[in-house]
Motif scaffolding. Structure first.
Motif, PDB file in Angstrom:
ATOM      1  N   ALA A 156       0.690   4.043  -3.053  1.00  0.00           N
ATOM      2  CA  ALA A 156       0.609   5.318  -3.096  1.00  0.00           C
ATOM      3  C   ALA A 156       1.743   5.959  -3.782  1.00  0.00           C
ATOM      4  CB  ALA A 156       0.286   5.803  -1.538  1.00  0.00           C
ATOM      5  N   GLN A 157       2.807   5.871  -3.561  1.00  0.00           N
ATOM      6  CA  GLN A 157       4.010   6.533  -4.501  1.00  0.00           C
ATOM      7  C   GLN A 157       3.831   6.218  -5.719  1.00  0.00           C
ATOM      8  OE1 GLN A 157       7.695   4.489  -3.211  1.00  0.00           O
ATOM      9  NE2 GLN A 157       7.680   5.086  -1.235  1.00  0.00           N
ATOM     10  N   ALA A 178      -2.794  13.993  -3.868  1.00  0.00           N
ATOM     11  CA  ALA A 178      -1.738  13.071  -3.829  1.00  0.00           C
ATOM     12  C   ALA A 178      -2.051  12.486  -2.700  1.00  0.00           C
ATOM     13  CB  ALA A 178      -0.579  14.165  -3.672  1.00  0.00           C
ATOM     14  N   LEU A 179      -1.594  11.317  -2.507  1.00  0.00           N
ATOM     15  CA  LEU A 179      -1.747  10.285  -1.297  1.00  0.00           C
ATOM     16  C   LEU A 179      -0.533  10.483  -0.559  1.00  0.00           C
ATOM     17  CD1 LEU A 179      -2.804   7.263  -3.484  1.00  0.00           C
ATOM     18  CD2 LEU A 179      -4.463   8.525  -1.886  1.00  0.00           C
ATOM     19  N   GLY A 180      -0.739  10.262   0.555  1.00  0.00           N
ATOM     20  CA  GLY A 180       0.364  10.217   1.784  1.00  0.00           C
ATOM     21  C   GLY A 180       1.243   9.049   1.759  1.00  0.00           C
ATOM     22  N   ALA A 181       2.285   9.242   0.658  1.00  0.00           N
ATOM     23  CA  ALA A 181       3.209   8.253   0.536  1.00  0.00           C
ATOM     24  C   ALA A 181       4.289   8.102   1.634  1.00  0.00           C
ATOM     25  CB  ALA A 181       3.938   8.200  -0.841  1.00  0.00           C
ATOM     26  N   ILE A 182       4.953   7.019   1.894  1.00  0.00           N
ATOM     27  CA  ILE A 182       5.890   6.933   2.967  1.00  0.00           C
ATOM     28  C   ILE A 182       7.312   7.011   2.357  1.00  0.00           C
ATOM     29  CG2 ILE A 182       6.882   5.740   4.959  1.00  0.00           C
ATOM     30  CD1 ILE A 182       4.107   4.037   5.071  1.00  0.00           C
ATOM     31  N   PRO A 183       8.077   7.995   2.518  1.00  0.00           N
ATOM     32  CA  PRO A 183       9.304   8.009   1.653  1.00  0.00           C
ATOM     33  C   PRO A 183      10.273   7.040   2.275  1.00  0.00           C
ATOM     34  CG  PRO A 183       9.332   9.668   3.391  1.00  0.00           C
ATOM     35  CD  PRO A 183       7.896   9.101   3.544  1.00  0.00           C
ATOM     36  N   GLY A 184      11.269   6.457   1.606  1.00  0.00           N
ATOM     37  CA  GLY A 184      12.173   5.745   2.011  1.00  0.00           C
ATOM     38  C   GLY A 184      11.808   4.253   1.795  1.00  0.00           C
ATOM     39  N   ASN A 190       0.746   8.535  -7.057  1.00  0.00           N
ATOM     40  CA  ASN A 190       1.187   9.805  -7.152  1.00  0.00           C
ATOM     41  C   ASN A 190       2.145  10.223  -8.294  1.00  0.00           C
ATOM     42  OD1 ASN A 190      -0.250  10.369  -4.563  1.00  0.00           O
ATOM     43  ND2 ASN A 190       1.662  10.303  -3.337  1.00  0.00           N
ATOM     44  N   VAL A 224       0.877  -1.346  -0.016  1.00  0.00           N
ATOM     45  CA  VAL A 224      -0.106  -0.043  -0.047  1.00  0.00           C
ATOM     46  C   VAL A 224       0.916   1.359  -0.097  1.00  0.00           C
ATOM     47  CG1 VAL A 224      -2.375  -0.621   0.901  1.00  0.00           C
ATOM     48  CG2 VAL A 224      -0.527  -0.390   2.392  1.00  0.00           C
ATOM     49  N   SER A 225       2.101   1.443   0.755  1.00  0.00           N
ATOM     50  CA  SER A 225       2.623   2.478   0.668  1.00  0.00           C
ATOM     51  C   SER A 225       3.558   2.797  -0.447  1.00  0.00           C
ATOM     52  CB  SER A 225       3.610   2.473   1.997  1.00  0.00           C
ATOM     53  OG  SER A 225       4.861   1.590   1.668  1.00  0.00           O
ATOM     54  N   LEU A 255       0.257   4.753   7.134  1.00  0.00           N
ATOM     55  CA  LEU A 255      -0.255   3.614   6.292  1.00  0.00           C
ATOM     56  C   LEU A 255      -1.660   3.991   5.832  1.00  0.00           C
ATOM     57  CD1 LEU A 255       0.938   1.021   5.470  1.00  0.00           C
ATOM     58  CD2 LEU A 255       0.144  -0.197   7.527  1.00  0.00           C
ATOM     59  N   CYS A 265      -2.374   6.554   3.059  1.00  0.00           N
ATOM     60  CA  CYS A 265      -1.847   5.700   2.043  1.00  0.00           C
ATOM     61  C   CYS A 265      -2.813   5.397   1.174  1.00  0.00           C
ATOM     62  CB  CYS A 265      -0.691   4.889   2.164  1.00  0.00           C
ATOM     63  SG  CYS A 265       1.017   5.221   2.427  1.00  0.00           S
ATOM     64  N   ILE A 266      -3.980   5.094   1.770  1.00  0.00           N
ATOM     65  CA  ILE A 266      -4.950   4.375   1.048  1.00  0.00           C
ATOM     66  C   ILE A 266      -5.884   5.361   0.399  1.00  0.00           C
ATOM     67  CG2 ILE A 266      -4.972   2.012   1.775  1.00  0.00           C
ATOM     68  CD1 ILE A 266      -6.932   2.646   3.847  1.00  0.00           C
TER      69      ILE A 266
END
Lengths: 271, 325
Positions: free
Chosen positions: A187-188, B268-274, A191, A183-184, B253, B256-257
């Motif tokens: 999202a990337q 834009a969705l909240g992506a987690i960097p890295g 986007n 899921v993460s 998390l 993100c959905i």
């Protein structure tokens, strides 16, 4: 805005399949008379259950498979009569599984540059454009010499996107682009697809069984069942007021993150 | 009544570049008639954890736990033979991939009847009747016909339902399900989930349900454990977790959905960097620190577990108010 990039008219695709050992062959109608207009700059979402013909349709729209009947035109030109290289310059795919759709024996820079090499672009320009594309899709330059097996799923899907976009196509056909991803990472990638669309003026056909994803990025949605179009309307309208029972059932099955609501209460027919 | 109790479960896998600490001190319990959902992304250790619950860890893995019991039985002391008596009978599992988990050289009937007769010796006819009954329950209408078919003759959705039927045929007390509906269409997924919920209500079936789908968790779970890099970083009753997510990872998390009606289409969705850190070699501090906007030097060395006393616990030095964006 209202010009039509791709239009399909009454597209059909029949497959002759084995009826089983010792039985006569039979015909499966995977796609039965689908008509579709993809407006420039739009995102057309195609949804439906497995086996509804959406991936077969994607192959036909890409020109990878010829329809049994009907016709697909890109800006008025029949795509199945177009030379392959020319068609590939206009329409490019992004597939579902970045573990399967990238050649494991090639380095990332080779994979991304391949569409240009096929088109006969000079090696020097290819290198420059691969670098440009990697930056645009958020791939660190140090990965240029890496193999797909050394990368994460999200990075591989970025490679697939970079490869699709390097020949500067107008239309990108994404077949389940995020369903193999976490899921993460999903999202990337969503986007990124949105940013690239705005930046490069792209048009997408997005095939997905994840209705939440389709609702999020599609401007219009086409619902398919058993090879036929059930409904094709602007996204907000379709989600707000589905017209057919089938669409209503699909929408009711989405599990939105609302605890306390429990599982949706809808009737089923046994399989 | 507590059915399953796990305390401080650790799974290490030795490798040429050092030991992989895949699961690093996981504790949870499941009551009769309770659904515990374990949520996490690839590589967080959720599948290794669920396999360990059935004594099916890979041979190279070193599994240790401070407590590991099922209905009063200490599972750490079981012999392989005793495990075999328990598995499939009182403790059962549904695996993720129906394409590879069904033996292609046996019919559906043979597969189902074998499981049943392994634990209930008796006439084949009785086992066959039970197989038909359970296939009907999982929503397969022409069950008798299906019994004589081979896995390759069935669609993916039907195969997954056969897998589920195999897990349920002996009427287990606890079901471990590792992403059992991921490959299914939404309406079939819903049908399976409703079946599992009925079994929970009618027979007090307890469940450990591993998934990465937060929408499913919200609608299906009683309690949730969020795993990240081999640890449960937050656990809470489902409504509480979504109303007041406390760990920065849980919050990220959830953001993100895409959620119809909540997220704005096109935004834009909240992506987690890295990326997820490597778990090879010694580990210290919070594993999420490199991807967390609120990390401080403290997070590199120490972990802190906070409880609210009502079943909501999370591992962060800071309160959600302190880490609010």
């Amino acid at each position: 805005m209202s010009d039509i990039l791709l239009s399909a008219r009454d597209v059909r695709r029949d497959f002759r399949v084995s009826g089983g050992f010792g039985k006569p062959r039979r015909t499966v109608q995977a796609v039965r008379g689908v008509s579709l207009d993809v407006p420039r700059g739009g995102v057309v979402g195609i949804v439906g259950e497995s086996g509804c013909g959406k991936s077969t349709l994607a192959k036909i729209l890409l020109g990878l498979d010829a329809p049994t009947g009907g016709e697909v035109r890109f800006l008025g030109q029949p795509i199945h009569a177009m030379p392959r290289a020319e068609r590939a310059g206009h329409i490019q795919p992004i597939f579902q599984d970045p573990y399967l759709s990238l050649n494991p024996h090639k380095r990332v820079e080779t994979i991304i540059g391949l569409p240009l090499r096929v088109a006969g672009v000079a090696e020097r320009e290819i290198r420059a454009r691969v670098g440009e594309m990697m930056e645009l899709t958020g791939l660190p330059r140090r990965l240029a010499g890496a193999y797909p097996s050394q990368m994460s799923g999200g990075q591989r899907q970025r490679v697939a996107i970079a490869r699709a976009l390097i020949s500067r196509p107008e239309l990108v056909i994404c077949d389940e682009p995020t369903s193999a991803l976490d899921v993460s990472i999903q999202a990337q990638i969503l986007n990124l697809l949105q940013e690239l669309r705005a930046e490069l003026g792209l048009t997408y056909v997005l095939i997905s069984h994840n209705l939440a994803v389709v609702e999020h990025i599609a401007t219009e949605v086409m619902v398919m069942n058993r090879g036929e179009v059930i409904e094709h309307r602007p996204t907000a309208e379709l989600f707000a007021a589905p017209r057919s029972d089938y669409t209503r059932m699909l929408l009711a099955s989405i599990l939105t993150p609302e605890p306390g609501k429990g599982l949706p209460d809808i009737a089923f027919q046994p399989a | 009544m507590t059915l399953l109790n796990v305390e401080n479960l650790c799974i290490d896998i030795p490798g040429p570049r050092g030991t992989l600490h895949a699961v690093r001190g996981v504790s949870f319990h499941v009551d009769k008639g309770e659904i515990l959902c374990i949520v996490g992304e690839s590589g967080c250790g959720k599948s290794l954890t669920s396999h360990a619950l059935l004594g099916l860890s890979p041979r190279v893995a070193q599994v240790e736990a401070a407590a590991f019991s099922f209905d009063g039985t200490d599972l750490r002391r079981l012999s392989e033979r005793q495990w075999q008596g328990l598995r499939g009978q009182r403790l059962s599992m549904i695996f993720q991939d129906p394409m590879t988990s069904l033996n292609p050289s046996f019919t559906i009937g043979a597969l189902l009847i074998e499981v049943y007769r392994r634990h209930h010796p008796g006439p084949r006819g009785k086992a066959r009747a039970r197989a038909i009954e359970i296939l009907r329950k999982v929503g397969i209408s022409n069950a008798e016909e299906r019994l004589d078919q081979y896995p390759h003759q069935l669609s993916g959705g039907l195969r997954q339902r056969v897998m589920i039927a195999m897990g349920l045929i002996c009427g287990p007390d606890l079901l471990i399900a590792d992403e059992p509906t991921t490959a299914l269409d939404v309406n079939i997924q819903l049908q399976i989930l409703r079946l599992l919920q009925d079994l929970k209500r009618d027979m007090g079936l307890g469940m450990v349900f591993v998934t990465h789908d937060l929408g499913l968790v919200a609608r299906f779970a009683d309690r949730v454990a969020v795993m990240y890099a081999g640890r449960i970083v937050e656990t809470a009753p489902v409504a509480e977790l979504f109303a007041r997510p406390c760990h920065p990872y849980t919050r990220a998390l959830i953001n993100c959905i895409p959620a119809p009606g909540k997220t704005r289409p096109g935004a834009a969705l909240g992506a987690i960097p890295g990326v997820v850190p490597s778990l090879v070699g010694p580990q210290a501090g919070c594993a999420f620190r490199d991807r967390c906007a609120h990390a401080t030097p403290l997070c590199q060395t120490r972990l802190e577990r906070r409880h609210d006393g009502a079943g909501h616990a999370y591992e962060c030095h800071y309160t959600p108010e302190e880490t609010a964006a």
